[in-house]
Motif scaffolding. Structure first.
Motif, PDB file in Angstrom:
ATOM      1  N   PRO A  10       0.787  -1.239   0.000  1.00  0.00           N
ATOM      2  CA  PRO A  10       0.000   0.000   0.000  1.00  0.00           C
ATOM      3  C   PRO A  10       0.823   1.294   0.000  1.00  0.00           C
ATOM      4  N   ASN A  11       1.922   1.356   0.747  1.00  0.00           N
ATOM      5  CA  ASN A  11       2.728   2.583   0.820  1.00  0.00           C
ATOM      6  C   ASN A  11       3.387   2.937  -0.508  1.00  0.00           C
ATOM      7  N   GLN A  12       3.550   1.951  -1.386  1.00  0.00           N
ATOM      8  CA  GLN A  12       4.191   2.183  -2.679  1.00  0.00           C
ATOM      9  C   GLN A  12       3.177   2.171  -3.827  1.00  0.00           C
ATOM     10  N   ASP A  13       1.906   2.069  -3.502  1.00  0.00           N
ATOM     11  CA  ASP A  13       0.857   1.951  -4.525  1.00  0.00           C
ATOM     12  C   ASP A  13       1.138   0.794  -5.493  1.00  0.00           C
ATOM     13  N   TYR A  14       1.735  -0.275  -4.971  1.00  0.00           N
ATOM     14  CA  TYR A  14       2.049  -1.454  -5.781  1.00  0.00           C
ATOM     15  C   TYR A  14       0.908  -2.456  -5.661  1.00  0.00           C
ATOM     16  N   CYS A  15       0.468  -2.969  -6.794  1.00  0.00           N
ATOM     17  CA  CYS A  15      -0.563  -3.998  -6.807  1.00  0.00           C
ATOM     18  C   CYS A  15      -0.345  -4.883  -8.024  1.00  0.00           C
ATOM     19  N   GLU A  16      -0.160  -6.166  -7.777  1.00  0.00           N
ATOM     20  CA  GLU A  16       0.013  -7.140  -8.863  1.00  0.00           C
ATOM     21  C   GLU A  16      -1.066  -8.201  -8.727  1.00  0.00           C
ATOM     22  N   GLU A  17      -1.852  -8.380  -9.771  1.00  0.00           N
ATOM     23  CA  GLU A  17      -2.905  -9.391  -9.777  1.00  0.00           C
ATOM     24  C   GLU A  17      -2.583 -10.452 -10.815  1.00  0.00           C
TER      25      GLU A  17
END
Length: 112
Positions: A10-17
Motif C-alpha cells: 500500500p505505501n508504494q501503490d504497488y498492486c500485482e494481480e
C-alpha cells in the motif's frame, strides 16, 4: 476452481494481480506470475507459505507460527523477520496482512 492472487504494498501503490486457472487443490497450488516466474502458495488454517523461484534466487515467505522471509541466491542467504497483523479466511476469500521491515504488505486470494 480458479483464483485471483493479489499482492499489494500500500505505501508504494504497488498492486500485482494474477489469475490462476484450473486449481486442483486450493490448499496448495502453483502458478506463473506476470514476470514469468514460478510461484507456489500453500494455505493452512493458521497461515500461508509462498515460494517464488527465479533463475537467480528463491524467495520463501513463511506466515505461520514462525514468521519470516528468506532469500537464497548464489551469493548467500538473507532472512527477515515478519510480523503478521491480520489473517482472515472467509469461505472463498483469504487476506493476509503483514509487515516486513515496517512496510505493510497484503496477500489476497479470491477463489471462484
Amino acid at each position: 476452481m480458479n483464483a485471483l492472487v493479489t499482492l499489494k504494498i500500500p505505501n508504494q501503490d504497488y498492486c500485482e494481480e494474477t489469475a490462476v486457472y484450473d486449481i486442483p487443490d486450493r490448499s496448495c497450488f502453483s502458478y506463473t506470475d506476470k514476470e514469468g516466474v514460478q510461484c507456489e502458495i500453500c494455505v493452512y488454517d493458521e497461515g500461508i507459505c509462498m515460494f517464488r523461484q527465479t533463475n537467480d534466487y528463491l524467495i520463501e515467505l513463511h506466515l505461520l507460527d514462525k514468521q519470516y522471509a528468506k532469500i537464497t541466491s548464489a551469493e548467500g542467504i538473507i532472512k527477515f523477520d515478519i510480523k503478521v497483523l491480520d489473517f482472515k479466511i472467509n469461505s472463498d476469500i483469504l487476506i493476509m496482512i503483514y509487515l516486513i521491515e515496517d512496510e505493510e504488505r497484503i496477500i489476497e486470494i479470491k477463489y471462484y
